[in-house]
Design a protein around this motif. Structure first.
Motif: not given
Lengths: 363, 363
Positions: B1, B5-6, B8-10, B25, B348-349
């Motif tokens: 990841m 991307a991390q 954005t996920l946060k 996860d 990351d989804k």
């Protein structure tokens, strides 16, 4: 209560609810509420109890009916449940940050009086968003640290700067100061407050609210010149920490955990069906994890998740497998937070149960 | 990841759910389930994972689909939720006592295969009541202590006596032994088991089940000659304790707590919006209350109920107010027990959320 009536009540609770059971005595709850209100009234300080301890709108309403000005919450999720339950004056003594929370804060402020805390410019920069959603001004108190090193600005100068920042922000009203003096820190707190108030006057501002907190601080209510209200949580139930702090007696402890002895594999040891998932690992700095009313010399030495390890070495009387005992927990606030309902009694009469409606509202 | 991307996920999790958020996860969960199953398969030992860690029927079904023989629960209330969720082979590794619980156990045993533990005659005397309600025999294993001093008889002789008592009780079937060897206690456990088995043979009995337990014991699966199954809970998620015990890496930790920095009142300190009501006071014997992935040198020094006290003295990089960080908790089982839902991601989804359906089922 006779010993026989107590045994009958234990049998009834075990039969109806099973153990572990978290039980409150409503007679003691009401006496504890009245006692705190009387102290506040005598000192001319408003009572704004912290509902983190009970998380129940029913009990919050009892507090307001007894004379509390409003309530304190630590989380927005708690405030939402309390507003749904009819409470209309709520302080959230916490920095509220992030779009998701600001939206919810705004929605709450449309319905009830909300007061929130801030100790930094980032928090203050976000709050106008909530006020905009609410369509009216939001009251903000500056959180001040006078020794606990938790949240709160560390100097009166910073407090005044944040007060000015709030007063100058669209949609925000500077409402005053939030304090949580250490039990031995009231002199220091007075100096902090006096200095901050002098700074406010220079800026043409005034602290309408000066809020102090803490159940161990109940004997100190009224000590801080200029304090307008006090936040006390634990005193509604009390616990072993309050008894150790000398602000409550065992008789004042309204909550106990009914637990069953499930194993006695060695002569000096036993196992209770209540471990860290019921009584929690909060020791509150005390030795052992609770006080067993029937076996005061027994020690709850440690926990697995669902096992309480009983050390019976110092106890001449020892419980048998199957026996139900009552435990006064070290820290009651975290125990209530483990359960979805509290079982209610009055003296030796089982009344029913009450949802812990704001439990699990972490955000 | 990627780091982006991390982040954005946060942002997404904070925007949709707010913090604190307890996030798993699913890719890592599935890998952890598969890894445990592979160890059990390789050693020829059945897998009976303990659901105390996740308390979710969805995850229990994943475990069974991956090859688990059945599951382990610590409380009847958990077993009820799991049976409702379609699990049909359930061991409750606990002494079940009292009329209320025996009625529920009987009702469960009508629906699914139930195995329960006993370490004393009082427990055994009650169990026929459950079998009577079920209308069929109940399997009972004798809990044996080989060093933890929790529940369990302390000698092979007592184990054999209880086995005979079970075998002679109407409605009960002696099913074998429940053990939870200390990580360094496998030799002692072998001697205990061999001696107990010799006693059983003399009595014309046999231990169909010899169940061992513990995630830190995964490397020891297969060591005990005669073991038929293993109970592992924590390994589905892993945590800082498992990493410290050398049985998992940080990469294997499937659960993290997303927390927001809400205060930075001093240069070397900060406050997280996650305290003992989220991460719990279980230290697991480790220093500090969790591992912050973004700031490994930061220390979660102590807790208030909703405040995590960050000591940043040793951390060159320091988070700002409003920043979201991810924490690997010391003890994951008690953290899951604090929340009503787990938020689910894959890499990351963001996927959604899952109820912790058996949370709060204390009895």
């Amino acid at each position: 209560m006779t010993a026989l009536a107590q045994e009958t009540l234990k049998d009834e609770i075990a039969r109806v609810y099973g153990t572990p059971a978290v039980v409150i005595d409503l007679d003691k709850v009401e006496a504890n509420i009245a006692r705190l209100q009387a102290v506040c009234d005598a000192k001319g300080v408003a009572n704004r109890p912290h509902i983190k301890t009970h998380k129940s709108p029913e009990l919050a309403r009892l507090q307001v009916e007894a004379g509390a000005r409003g309530i304190t919450c630590q989380k927005l999720g708690e405030a939402e449940i309390m507003a749904d339950g009819g409470i209309d004056d709520i302080m959230v003594s916490y920095n509220i940050l992030g779009e998701e929370k600001l939206g919810r804060l705004g929605a709450l402020q449309r319905r009830v009086r909300m007061i929130v805390a801030a100790d930094n410019p980032v928090t203050i920069a976000g709050l106008p968003k909530a006020a905009e959603i609410a369509g009216r001004n939001l009251e903000v108190v500056v959180e001040c640290d006078t020794g606990r090193k938790r949240a709160g600005v560390e100097t009166p100068g910073e407090a005044v700067e944040l007060a000015k920042l709030i007063a100058g922000s669209k949609g925000l009203t500077f409402a005053g100061f939030l304090m949580y003096p250490p039990e031995d820190g009231w002199e220091r707190t007075q100096i902090f407050l006096d200095t901050a108030n002098a700074g406010l006057r220079e800026a043409g501002l005034e602290a309408g609210i000066v809020s102090t907190g803490g159940s161990p601080n109940i004997p100190n209510i009224g000590k801080l010149k200029g304090a307008t209200e006090h936040r006390s949580g634990t005193s509604i139930f009390n616990d072993r920490m309050q008894v150790a702090a000398g602000v409550a007696t065992l008789e004042d402890c309204a909550l106990s955990v009914y637990a069953t002895v499930v194993s006695r594999a060695g002569p000096e040891r036993g196992i209770l069906d209540s471990g860290s998932k019921t009584l929690t690992s909060d020791t509150g700095g005390l030795d052992g994890h609770g006080y067993i009313l029937e076996y005061p010399a027994a020690r709850i030495a440690k926990f697995a998740e669902e096992h309480g390890f009983l050390d019976l070495a110092a106890s001449n009387e020892r419980p048998d497998v199957g026996e139900v005992v009552r435990i006064i927990p070290n820290h009651v606030c975290v125990v209530v937070n483990m359960v979805d309902r509290l079982i209610t009694v009055r003296g030796d009469k089982l009344i029913g149960d009450m949802p812990v409606a704001a439990r699990g509202k972490l955000t």
